[in-house]
Design an enzyme around this catalytic site. Structure first.
Site, PDB file in Angstrom:
ATOM      1  CE1 TYR A 174       0.928   7.929   3.205  1.00  0.00           C
ATOM      2  CE2 TYR A 174       1.411   5.876   2.083  1.00  0.00           C
ATOM      3  CZ  TYR A 174       0.605   6.612   2.916  1.00  0.00           C
ATOM      4  OH  TYR A 174      -0.527   6.044   3.459  1.00  0.00           O
ATOM      5  CE  LYS A 177      -3.496   5.176   1.562  1.00  0.00           C
ATOM      6  NZ  LYS A 177      -2.196   4.522   1.319  1.00  0.00           N
ATOM      7  CG  ASP A 220      -1.732   1.302   1.280  1.00  0.00           C
ATOM      8  OD1 ASP A 220      -2.623   1.462   0.424  1.00  0.00           O
ATOM      9  OD2 ASP A 220      -1.469   2.155   2.148  1.00  0.00           O
TER      10      ASP A 220
END
Length: 336
Positions: free
Chosen positions: A51, A77, A46
């Site tokens: 990030y 995401k 994931d």
């Protein structure tokens, strides 16, 4: 399709730390950590553009692009588009200010419209070096980043990202979608919508040994009633349950340190690791499809695998309950 049908096992790998969360991680260390996860048999990964402003995706893709694509499940995401220009000044990240100060300096645009969602997916595919995603989470439409304005962001996502991802799932482009958030309320709101529903959710930090009572009040009963699975993010509460010093992405306060001290004393009494207690607790709830702890050192992956498989005596869970360290409503392994 439910998350339990999509995911290949109960242990995944969360890549937020690979985005230089809290510290600058050398590239070779990041690559070795992903390789260690692969060698330990982890097949669910994931990540997110947020990030490290694309850094985690690039580092993950550098390794996974050399592996057979059908051999692993990948989620990322939407909600942040990473631009080529440099961010000027300090980023406004709500409660999470400074979390990725060592990441890429690229400007981040926070947007959940249909157009931004499609662009985000295209950019992620390039950084990850892959031709497809399995699961896409709608990222951080919650109070911790937006305060009282979070409902406006939710509505932007409902009319934008939600509809794009539902279409991509229906077309077979992705296997599933949902929300990836650190708060329970956006998921509760989504479960109450009278429109196409997500396939599951990623709930980070809200179902751990240190923080689970709120989730048990409304969210998890709702999810169980609707037969909706969840991935548990941050099972070690930002690291404090794995030997670190952070809780909720900040230095742990005194009351948390005191609770961790009591937990450690109990695990030592029964001869088990704190990691095993934390990971197995998070996975004991019926809606938990998998947990995705993060790591930045190869040795941590072996610890996670061992924690998943460690034998924890029923007496530990009984003592944990008796000490008031878990909610009376929390399901425990072996029905302790």
């Amino acid at each position: 399709m439910s998350l339990k049908e999509i995911l290949p096992g109960r242990l995944g790998f969360g890549t937020a730390p690979l985005g230089n969360m809290f510290r600058a991680i050398p590239g070779d260390e990041a690559r070795a950590t992903v390789e260690a996860a692969w060698n330990q048999g982890v097949r669910y990964y994931d990540t997110a553009p947020f990030y490290g402003a694309g850094l985690a995706e690039s580092r993950l893709g550098e390794v996974l692009s050399t592996k057979p694509r059908d051999a692993y499940v990948l989620s990322t995401k939407v909600g942040r588009v990473i631009l080529d220009e440099v961010e000027e000044g300090a980023r406004d990240l709500g409660e999470k200010g400074g979390i990725f100060e060592h990441g890429n300096p690229s400007k981040i645009v926070h947007e959940w419209t249909a157009e931004a969602t499609e662009r985000s997916i295209e950019d992620s595919l390039k950084r990850l070096g892959t031709d497809r995603l399995d699961i896409v989470w709608v990222h951080d439409i919650a109070q911790d980043f937006h305060g009282d304005a979070w409902l406006n962001k939710f509505e932007e996502a409902r009319t934008g990202a939600f509809r794009v991802l539902a279409r991509l799932r229906d077309e077979g482009v992705i296997k599933g979608w949902g929300l990836g958030v650190n708060k329970t309320e956006p998921i509760e709101l989504t479960l109450g919508l009278d429109e196409p529903q997500p396939d599951g959710f990623l709930l980070a930090g809200r179902y751990t040994l240190l923080d689970h009572e709120h989730a048990l009040q409304r969210l998890l009963p709702m999810a169980q009633e609707q037969n909706v699975d969840m991935v548990i993010g941050g099972p070690y509460s930002s690291g404090i349950l794995a030997g670190g010093t952070h809780f909720e992405y900040q230095q742990a306060p005194a009351e948390i340190l005191e609770k961790v001290s009591r937990l450690k004393a109990l695990t030592q009494k029964h001869g088990i690791s704190v990691k095993a207690a934390a990971l197995q607790f998070s996975l004991a709830h019926p809606v938990a499809a998998a947990a995705v702890p993060g790591a930045t050192r190869p040795s941590r992956i072996a610890e996670d695998t061992a924690a998943l498989n460690e034998t924890v005596p029923v007496a530990f869970w009984t003592d944990l309950r008796a000490a008031g360290l878990v909610s009376p409503a929390a399901p425990l392994p072996d029905n302790a």
